[in-house]
Structures are given as C-alpha cells and as structure tokens.
Design a protein around this motif. Structure first.
Motif, PDB file in Angstrom:
ATOM      1  N   SER A   1      56.184  67.403  32.575  1.00  0.00           N
ATOM      2  CA  SER A   1      56.138  67.149  34.013  1.00  0.00           C
ATOM      3  C   SER A   1      56.763  65.799  34.354  1.00  0.00           C
TER       4      SER A   1
ATOM      5  N   ILE B   1      51.406  71.966  36.228  1.00  0.00           N
ATOM      6  CA  ILE B   1      52.204  72.387  35.068  1.00  0.00           C
ATOM      7  C   ILE B   1      52.459  71.164  34.208  1.00  0.00           C
TER       8      ILE B   1
ATOM      9  N   LEU C   1      50.181  75.240  31.484  1.00  0.00           N
ATOM     10  CA  LEU C   1      49.764  74.918  32.838  1.00  0.00           C
ATOM     11  C   LEU C   1      48.276  75.140  33.045  1.00  0.00           C
TER      12      LEU C   1
ATOM     13  N   ASN D   1      58.365  74.901  40.796  1.00  0.00           N
ATOM     14  CA  ASN D   1      57.769  75.390  39.538  1.00  0.00           C
ATOM     15  C   ASN D   1      58.786  76.174  38.718  1.00  0.00           C
TER      16      ASN D   1
ATOM     17  N   ASN E   1      60.160  70.577  39.982  1.00  0.00           N
ATOM     18  CA  ASN E   1      58.696  70.631  40.060  1.00  0.00           C
ATOM     19  C   ASN E   1      58.220  71.262  41.372  1.00  0.00           C
TER      20      ASN E   1
ATOM     21  N   ILE F   1      48.535  78.259  40.539  1.00  0.00           N
ATOM     22  CA  ILE F   1      48.881  77.183  39.615  1.00  0.00           C
ATOM     23  C   ILE F   1      48.451  75.848  40.205  1.00  0.00           C
TER      24      ILE F   1
END
Length: 119
Positions: A53, A31, A99, A76, A73, A28
């Motif tokens: 976010s 996001i 994402l 995640n 954050n 990732i």
C-alpha cells in the motif's frame, strides 16, 4: 464478498508487451499488498511482482527490468506492465491481494488470465 477480476492477457510475439489489470471489489476496508503470480504448465505457482500500500515493490529476478507493477489505491486496482516478453513468460497469471474485508484479514486470488508468448 471480495472479488478480484483480471484482464489484459492474450497472445503476443516475443519482444512484445502486454498490460495486465486486476480490480478488487466488494466489502474491502484496507488493502495491504497486491501482486501477481504465474503458473506455467507442469510448474509451481511463482511470485512475479508485489506492491504494498505504501508503494514498495518486489520482483522475481527473471522479470526485473522488464516488468513493472503499479497500483491505483483509489480504484483498488493493480497493474502489471510486461515488456520484452519471452516465451518463458508464458503462463497463467494470477492476481493476489492481502486485504482486510468483512471476515477480517485474508488472501484472495483472481481467476487467472492466460499470457502466451509465441511467434
């Protein structure tokens, strides 16, 4: 490969509370938003709450004042605190993430977790 893993569903009496969690893992890069949807038997999947976010939130009218969405954050992870639950909140709750991963920007779904509100 990106995965969303939900936890925290179960059976609760009317007026009770539950907290759902959803952790995104894999390759990732960023996001943009995470959210929760739900689908009751015989009904279409509907948005419950979403958080960007930057921390902006949006809620379905039916859950405003009762549910709170938040996110970590660094982990995640997105949470849904559900208070004053009603029988009509009974549904399978799905986590969703907008994402950017290795394939590019896309939408991902969790496997769903059952929430049942009943006495």
């Amino acid at each position: 490969q990106v995965q969303l893993v939900e936890s925290g569903g179960g059976l609760v009496q009317p007026g009770g509370s539950l907290r759902l969690s959803c952790a995104a893992s894999g390759s990732i890069f960023s996001i943009y938003a995470m959210g929760w949807y739900r689908q009751a038997p015989g009904k279409q999947r509907e948005l419950v709450a979403v958080i960007t976010s930057g921390g902006s939130t949006n809620y379905a009218d039916s859950v405003k004042g009762r549910f709170t969405i938040s996110r970590d954050n660094a982990k995640n992870t997105v949470y849904l605190q559900m208070n004053s639950l009603k029988p009509e909140d009974t549904a399978v709750y799905y986590c969703n993430a907008d994402l950017r991963g290795l394939p590019g920007r896309s939408n991902y779904w969790g496997q769903g977790t059952q929430v049942t509100v009943s006495s």
